[in-house]
Design an enzyme around this catalytic site. Structure first.
Site, PDB file in Angstrom:
ATOM      1  N   GLU A  11     -11.978   0.873 -10.269  1.00  0.00           N
ATOM      2  CA  GLU A  11     -11.634  -0.048 -11.355  1.00  0.00           C
ATOM      3  C   GLU A  11     -12.486   0.088 -12.619  1.00  0.00           C
ATOM      4  O   GLU A  11     -11.963   0.044 -13.745  1.00  0.00           O
ATOM      5  CB  GLU A  11     -11.660  -1.504 -10.866  1.00  0.00           C
ATOM      6  CG  GLU A  11     -10.528  -1.864  -9.894  1.00  0.00           C
ATOM      7  CD  GLU A  11     -10.746  -1.318  -8.481  1.00  0.00           C
ATOM      8  OE1 GLU A  11     -11.898  -0.955  -8.154  1.00  0.00           O
ATOM      9  OE2 GLU A  11      -9.770  -1.252  -7.701  1.00  0.00           O
ATOM     10  N   THR A  24      -0.796   0.702 -10.230  1.00  0.00           N
ATOM     11  CA  THR A  24      -2.118   0.203  -9.859  1.00  0.00           C
ATOM     12  C   THR A  24      -2.883   1.188  -8.976  1.00  0.00           C
ATOM     13  O   THR A  24      -4.045   0.957  -8.651  1.00  0.00           O
ATOM     14  CB  THR A  24      -2.013  -1.197  -9.194  1.00  0.00           C
ATOM     15  OG1 THR A  24      -3.317  -1.763  -9.106  1.00  0.00           O
ATOM     16  CG2 THR A  24      -1.378  -1.122  -7.819  1.00  0.00           C
ATOM     17  N   GLU A  81       0.826  -1.208   0.000  1.00  0.00           N
ATOM     18  CA  GLU A  81       0.000   0.000   0.000  1.00  0.00           C
ATOM     19  C   GLU A  81       0.860   1.258   0.000  1.00  0.00           C
ATOM     20  O   GLU A  81       0.539   2.237  -0.670  1.00  0.00           O
ATOM     21  CB  GLU A  81      -0.938   0.009   1.225  1.00  0.00           C
ATOM     22  CG  GLU A  81      -1.953  -1.123   1.254  1.00  0.00           C
ATOM     23  CD  GLU A  81      -3.036  -1.023   0.178  1.00  0.00           C
ATOM     24  OE1 GLU A  81      -3.027  -0.031  -0.579  1.00  0.00           O
ATOM     25  OE2 GLU A  81      -3.869  -1.946   0.097  1.00  0.00           O
ATOM     26  N   ASP A 102      -5.266  -9.860  -8.064  1.00  0.00           N
ATOM     27  CA  ASP A 102      -5.584  -8.955  -9.190  1.00  0.00           C
ATOM     28  C   ASP A 102      -4.380  -8.286  -9.847  1.00  0.00           C
ATOM     29  O   ASP A 102      -4.097  -8.482 -11.031  1.00  0.00           O
ATOM     30  CB  ASP A 102      -6.617  -7.904  -8.749  1.00  0.00           C
ATOM     31  CG  ASP A 102      -6.266  -7.201  -7.417  1.00  0.00           C
ATOM     32  OD1 ASP A 102      -5.236  -7.536  -6.806  1.00  0.00           O
ATOM     33  OD2 ASP A 102      -7.027  -6.303  -7.002  1.00  0.00           O
ATOM     34  N   ARG A 125       0.841   3.797  -3.257  1.00  0.00           N
ATOM     35  CA  ARG A 125       0.229   5.115  -3.009  1.00  0.00           C
ATOM     36  C   ARG A 125       1.284   6.187  -2.773  1.00  0.00           C
ATOM     37  O   ARG A 125       1.233   7.259  -3.359  1.00  0.00           O
ATOM     38  CB  ARG A 125      -0.712   5.049  -1.807  1.00  0.00           C
ATOM     39  CG  ARG A 125      -1.833   4.044  -2.006  1.00  0.00           C
ATOM     40  CD  ARG A 125      -2.847   4.082  -0.883  1.00  0.00           C
ATOM     41  NE  ARG A 125      -3.619   2.848  -0.852  1.00  0.00           N
ATOM     42  CZ  ARG A 125      -4.882   2.759  -0.458  1.00  0.00           C
ATOM     43  NH1 ARG A 125      -5.523   3.825  -0.048  1.00  0.00           N
ATOM     44  NH2 ARG A 125      -5.512   1.604  -0.457  1.00  0.00           N
TER      45      ARG A 125
HETATM   46  C1  DMJ Z   1      -6.236   0.694  -4.874  1.00  0.00           C
HETATM   47  O1  DMJ Z   1      -5.449   0.863  -3.780  1.00  0.00           O
HETATM   48  C2  DMJ Z   1      -5.521   0.026  -5.990  1.00  0.00           C
HETATM   49  O2  DMJ Z   1      -6.196   0.227  -7.177  1.00  0.00           O
HETATM   50  C3  DMJ Z   1      -5.313  -1.432  -5.754  1.00  0.00           C
HETATM   51  O3  DMJ Z   1      -4.718  -2.050  -6.844  1.00  0.00           O
HETATM   52  C4  DMJ Z   1      -6.634  -2.091  -5.497  1.00  0.00           C
HETATM   53  N1  DMJ Z   1      -7.356  -1.443  -4.459  1.00  0.00           N
HETATM   54  C5  DMJ Z   1      -7.486  -0.019  -4.479  1.00  0.00           C
HETATM   55  C6  DMJ Z   1      -8.655   0.517  -5.262  1.00  0.00           C
HETATM   56  O4  DMJ Z   1      -9.758  -0.255  -5.297  1.00  0.00           O
END
Ligand code: DMJ
Length: 673
Positions: free
Chosen positions: A573, A662, A304, A437, A308
């Site tokens: 998403e 992501t 995370e 995912d 981020r």
């Molecule tokens: C985000 O932190 C990222 O997109 C991660 O890959 C999946 N979860 C959240 C958003 O849903």
């Protein structure tokens, strides 16, 4: 072939002509007679004795030499002329301004002063003079744009201002001034980028844009303005009640802390840049400069904080060219490295960034597969920017190791991996949702980031998509929607997380990068399904998880929702995939679907005093049960992808030059297409 065969074939063919003089013509033989007539006769005789071919060759040589002579004379004359003119110019200038010599005589326009460009961004790196394309090297940054590009921003600011009726004279003057320095409009890296080198190097600074990169401004439209308005509303809540904290609690007008690192603020930095929100960006930048401290005794989740914080800082560095963000990125990157000190080199899930220690969760020594395989884009980029290989080495090792592991099912991976043994655990369960995912997403995106050379990544990705087709695809009733279910020990489950809706976008990105056309077909089918996950629900917002009906039942839709799954966390998403689909197809229906979703976020999740909130029940429009939390990805991802979806400017984060991590933070492709 050459030696043996050629020798056997007899004497080699001659590709030249020899001119042999007879003995009587040799100098000194037959006495010396230097009369003009003798010489003329003798030369003529020799000439006549030559074969026709020999004569033509000699004539050709003469002609060739003559042409060369004429050409070199002309160019030398030009050079002489310019030298003469130059020295005349210099003399003239010296006469006009004694002691001053022309450094750059009227060939290139005089370089703009850095100050004039930067305006109120004094700490931004200085502009480098333009270099010819073949010598352009180093990290890709958003370039300091020439005036035409600033015009695009001006258009955006003007429109925003018009809408908000902020036209007082002094404000306009201030805005005009800042327009020059603000560079949140067209965003495309102008420098070519290279993979990391083994040498430690100073990060390079932004250089100027090439003339051919300048394009006409694309004005922002009403829907984009609505996104800006939504962002500002969300930001107002964050600023008023949660400034510098991780997440806003908009109903209780307070905040929650996860890592205590201003998560929402960092996640939102590049969104503000892209949306052109200069004042907000500046204020946030000040907080990063003065208050963001990583030397804290706090446990953070490696994944995370990488996607981020590290991702957010790196992309903001690229967009703004402001080295503050790179310095912060290096700091957090270094502090996350202890996570890789495990027996298997598969990183632990948690790191104490102040103490430099790392550990798995209390209840297991497993890490999540998606987490250990979705930190690569960021660490690889950090290596490229700093020249320090250690970041890339650590994450590449993870990918190489996972590539060789057994326990996959036609390229599909289990959800857990053990940090001691390095083996997959909890075998037999396969999903494209939570815990797996972004493994699939990062296979493709790393391949793109590295210039499509790392074949193992591509192999793993294409094999996995075949695995999805073989084991996880099904169609629902009554609408025959194609969806991605899950497989548990041979049993198919028609369950699909909203998280899986990243897949249509990723498939479309792969097809855009040359992968099989049927990936695009699948993307089209899946994005329709993801849209239906919103459209078939009472609030028009998707729940966290749906179950699809495999058999038609009277009065039943395709989508069923269990009570425990009917929350919505403002996730990105579907909007993310809509953005890719619109970029690659130009089909306006994707924009319209996104517009519906934005309106429903406004209807059911907007908190009047500022901010947006997750809700507990997407099936109850009269009481969606607000959860009192605005996740950082709402600003980092959802609103950013909305804004990009509504834009018709393909250069606003050009997908041949940037790859999104992501968490929707764009990072440069090392060798742009
Ligand atoms: C985000 O932190 C990222 O997109 C991660 O890959 C999946 N979860 C959240 C958003 O849903």
């Amino acid at each position: 072939m050459y030696s043996g065969a050629a020798a056997a074939a007899g004497p080699p063919r001659r590709d030249f002509i020899s001119v042999t003089l007879g003995p009587e013509e040799a100098v000194g033989v037959g006495g010396y007679n230097n009369s003009k007539a003798w010489r003329r006769r003798s030369c003529w005789r020799k000439w006549k004795q030559l074969s026709r071919l020999q004569r033509s060759v000699i004539l050709f040589l003469f002609a060739f030499l003559a042409v060369c002579g004429v050409i070199s004379y002309t160019s030398m004359e030009e050079a002489w002329k310019s030298i003469t003119n130059k020295s005349l110019d210099e003399q003239r200038t010296e006469q006009e301004i004694p002691g001053l010599k022309l450094a750059n005589p009227a060939v290139l326009p005089a370089p703009q002063k850095a100050d004039a460009i930067h305006g109120d961004y004094p700490e931004l790196s200085l502009q480098k003079p333009p270099k010819p394309p073949h010598v352009r090297r180093g990290p890709s940054n958003l370039q300091i744009k020439a005036p035409r590009r600033d015009m695009r921003l001006k258009t955006r600011h003007d429109t925003i201002r018009a809408v908000e009726e902020l036209v007082e004279a002094d404000k306009v003057e201030k805005t005009e001034k800042s327009i020059i320095s603000w560079r949140g409009a067209v965003i495309e890296p102008d420098q070519s980028t290279e993979p990391p080198s083994s040498k430690i190097k100073e990060p390079e600074k932004p250089s100027s844009v090439e003339a051919e990169d300048r394009k006409e401004p694309v004005p922002i439209n009403e829907r984009q303005l609505a996104v800006i308005e939504a962002f500002r509303h969300a930001w107002k809540g964050y600023k008023d009640f949660a400034w510098g904290h991780d997440e806003l609690k908009p109903l209780s007008k307070s905040y929650s802390e996860w890592f205590g690192l201003g998560l929402t603020l960092i996640d939102a930095l590049d969104t503000m840049w892209i949306l052109g929100l200069k004042e907000e960006f500046e204020e946030a930048r000040k907080w990063v400069a003065n208050d963001l401290v990583f030397d804290k005794n706090v446990d953070v989740n490696l994944f995370e904080s990488t996607i981020r914080i590290l991702g957010g800082l790196l992309s903001t560095y690229h967009l703004s060219g402001d080295s503050l963000f790179l310095e912060k990125a290096k700091d957090i990157g270094n502090r996350l490295m202890p996570a890789f000190k495990t027996p298997s080199k598969i990183p632990y899930s948690d790191v104490n960034i102040g103490r430099g220690t790392a550990h798995p969760p209390r209840w297991t020594s497993d890490s999540t597969v998606a987490e250990v395989t979705s930190i690569q884009l960021e660490f690889r980029e950090l290596s490229r920017l700093t020249g320090d290989e250690k970041f890339q080495k650590a994450v590449d090792e993870v990918m190489k190791h996972v590539h060789t592991l057994s326990g996959k099912n036609d390229g599909l991976v289990p959800m857990f991996i053990n940090t001691n043994s390095g083996q997959f655990t909890h075998l037999g369960v396969y999903t494209l949702g939570a815990r797996a995912d972004s493994y699939y997403e990062y296979l493709l995106k790393q391949w793109i980031q590295g210039g499509k050379k790392e074949n193992e990544l591509l192999e793993d990705y294409t094999r996995a998509i075949e695995g999805v087709k073989k084991h996880l695809l099904q169609r629902s009733e009554p609408k025959r929607l194609t969806f991605v279910g899950e497989l548990a020990h041979g049993h198919f489950s028609a369950k699909m997380d909203h998280l899986v809706c990243f897949l249509p976008g990723t498939l479309a990105l792969g097809a855009h990068n040359g992968l099989a056309a049927d990936h695009m077909k699948l993307a089209e089918a899946l994005i329709e399904t993801c849209y239906q996950m919103y459209a078939q629900v009472e609030t028009g917002l998707s729940p966290e998880i749906v179950h699809f009906n495999l058999h038609a039942q009277k009065g039943h839709k395709d989508v069923e929702i269990k009570p425990a799954d009917r929350h919505n966390l403002l996730r990105p998403e579907t909007v993310e995939s809509l953005f890719y689909m619109y970029r690659f197809t130009g089909d306006k229906k994707y924009q319209d679907w996104g517009w519906e979703i934005l309106q429903n976020f406004n209807r059911y999740t907007r908190v009047p005093t500022g901010g947006y909130t997750s809700i507990n029940n997407v099936q109850n429009p009269s009481n969606p049960e607000p959860r009192d939390k605005m996740e950082s990805f709402f600003l980092g991802e959802t609103l950013k992808y909305m804004f990009l979806l509504f834009s018709d400017d393909i250069d606003l984060i050009n997908l041949d030059k940037y790859v999104f991590n992501t968490e929707a933070h764009p990072l440069p492709i090392w060798v742009p297409a």
